[in-house]
Scaffold this active site. Structure first.
Site, short mmCIF file in Angstrom:
data_model
loop_
_atom_site.label_atom_id
_atom_site.label_comp_id
_atom_site.label_asym_id
_atom_site.label_seq_id
_atom_site.Cartn_x
_atom_site.Cartn_y
_atom_site.Cartn_z
N GLU A 193 0.80 -1.19 0.04
CA GLU A 193 0.06 -0.13 -0.12
C GLU A 193 1.02 1.36 -0.12
O GLU A 193 0.99 2.12 0.99
CB GLU A 193 -1.11 -0.13 1.04
CG GLU A 193 -2.01 -1.13 0.79
CD GLU A 193 -3.40 -0.90 1.92
OE1 GLU A 193 -4.39 -1.24 1.52
OE2 GLU A 193 -2.96 -0.43 3.15
N GLU A 244 -6.25 -6.81 -2.38
CA GLU A 244 -6.78 -6.88 -0.95
C GLU A 244 -8.19 -6.30 -1.32
O GLU A 244 -8.47 -5.34 -2.04
CB GLU A 244 -6.32 -5.73 -0.14
CG GLU A 244 -4.90 -6.05 0.34
CD GLU A 244 -4.68 -5.19 1.47
OE1 GLU A 244 -5.44 -4.75 2.28
OE2 GLU A 244 -3.33 -5.28 1.62
#
Length: 367
Positions: A144, A246
């Site tokens: 991320e 995700e």
């Protein structure tokens, strides 16, 4: 034509098993990986933290995902025929848009030293995995990365520094296995402006990579239409493979305090508070979770070059002792906590470990 990835992030599995988590398919107890495989899962994603222990050796929790844990879970998955996405965080604990803390062993390093540390850690990790015959089928260089990595040096908008660190990781991957696909992964999958800014900046400065990874949580990251629109634009703009690294969706808004067995002040509570759940297009029920996954898979499968997805922590049941951060971990990331379980209502199993309808939907989906 490679099969559509129906992936599962099971990074907390070993800890959950040690704490007594049980999983059931049609009322029969089985292993989590066995059940997920029966429902069509074909790849696992495993996070790796550098040193998830306090300086006195206390584990940070949330899976305590060091190299031995990764080796064990990766071996189990590969032996069952799963693919294996390795997710390097370059931190001793969670790395995400709100925190990208330098590992304890790298504190005080300047930029070139941090780049060398990233290179050495990435290369050594892959060499050890290769030596143990637990080699990934894809790798994330960072997790991320929307706001960079290894703060403050690599914090967005310092794209020169960000690219230097990521390039070191990519070069290390190439030094061990030139053909291993590299993913670069941001959060907020509905935010097209973020992805355009970030990848435009990186591509001006960066080494070659193969896959753009996205996180998409419907209670945080916009609508499914915004996700699809962003992915369609990314596919056309960059010509890279895409993967939703995700994703999750709730199956209930029922509290699980009776399962967690923590005093109120020690409980994190669910990630999806009622105000957030109200933003989601589907109700947080078993049927709503199933319908969401059908819609989600249908949309991403329409995107040119989309490999598939990884459902985030489908087996994170509210067993006592399994939270997102222990006290020592909170001290490392400099957060107050509390550190209980916030994910149990997002799993693909109910609080007692029984497989939910969404798993049938995943199994039956044909892109």
């Amino acid at each position: 034509m490679k099969p559509f990835i129906k992936g599962m992030d099971v990074s907390s599995l070993k800890e959950l098993e040690q704490l007594g988590a049980k999983y059931y398919q049609d009322g029969q107890e089985k292993g989590l990986l066995e059940i997920l495989k029966a429902y069509g899962a074909n790849s696992v994603r495993l996070r790796l933290w550098n040193d998830p222990y306090s300086e006195s050796g206390v584990p940070y929790g949330a899976g305590t995902n060091d190299l031995p844990v990764t080796l064990e879970l990766g071996r189990r998955a590969l032996d069952m025929g799963y693919g294996f996405l390795l997710d390097l965080h370059y931190s001793d604990f969670w790395a995400d848009p709100g925190k990208q803390r330098v590992p304890k062993a790298w504190r005080g390093m300047d930029g070139p030293q941090l780049e060398q540390a990233v290179y050495d850690f990435t290369r050594q990790t892959l060499l050890e995995l290769k030596n143990e015959q637990v080699f990934p089928t894809m790798i994330q260089v960072g997790n991320e990365l929307s706001n960079g990595l290894l703060w403050p040096y690599g914090k967005r908008p310092a794209y020169d520094h960000i690219a230097g660190l990521i390039n070191a990781g990519i070069r290390a991957v190439r030094s061990v296995e030139p053909d291993l696909p590299v993913m670069l992964h941001l959060d907020n999958g509905g935010n097209n402006a973020l992805y355009r800014e970030w990848f435009d900046a990186f591509l001006e400065r960066g080494e070659e990579f193969e896959v753009i990874g996205l996180s998409y949580y419907p209670f945080w990251h916009g609508t499914l239409q915004q996700l699809e629109d962003n992915m369609q634009d990314l596919a056309a703009r960059y010509g890279k493979a895409l993967n939703v690294a995700e994703v999750s969706m709730g199956h209930t808004m029922r509290d699980y305090g009776d399962y967690e067995k923590l005093p109120p002040e020690k409980r994190k509570g669910m990630a999806t508070k009622p105000a957030l759940a109200a933003k989601v297009e589907y109700p947080m029920t078993p049927e709503g979770q199933s319908d969401f996954m059908q819609d989600f898979m249908t949309r991403i499968a329409r995107v040119p070059g989309c490999q598939g997805f990884y459902y985030w922590e489908p087996g994170w049941l509210p067993v006592p002792g399994s939270g997102w951060a222990g006290e020592e971990a909170l001290a490392y990331i400099e957060e107050k906590g509390p550190g209980g379980n916030e994910w149990a209502n997002q799993a693909l199993f109910d609080y007692d470990g029984h497989a939910l309808k969404a798993l049938e939907t995943i199994r039956d989906f044909q892109p």
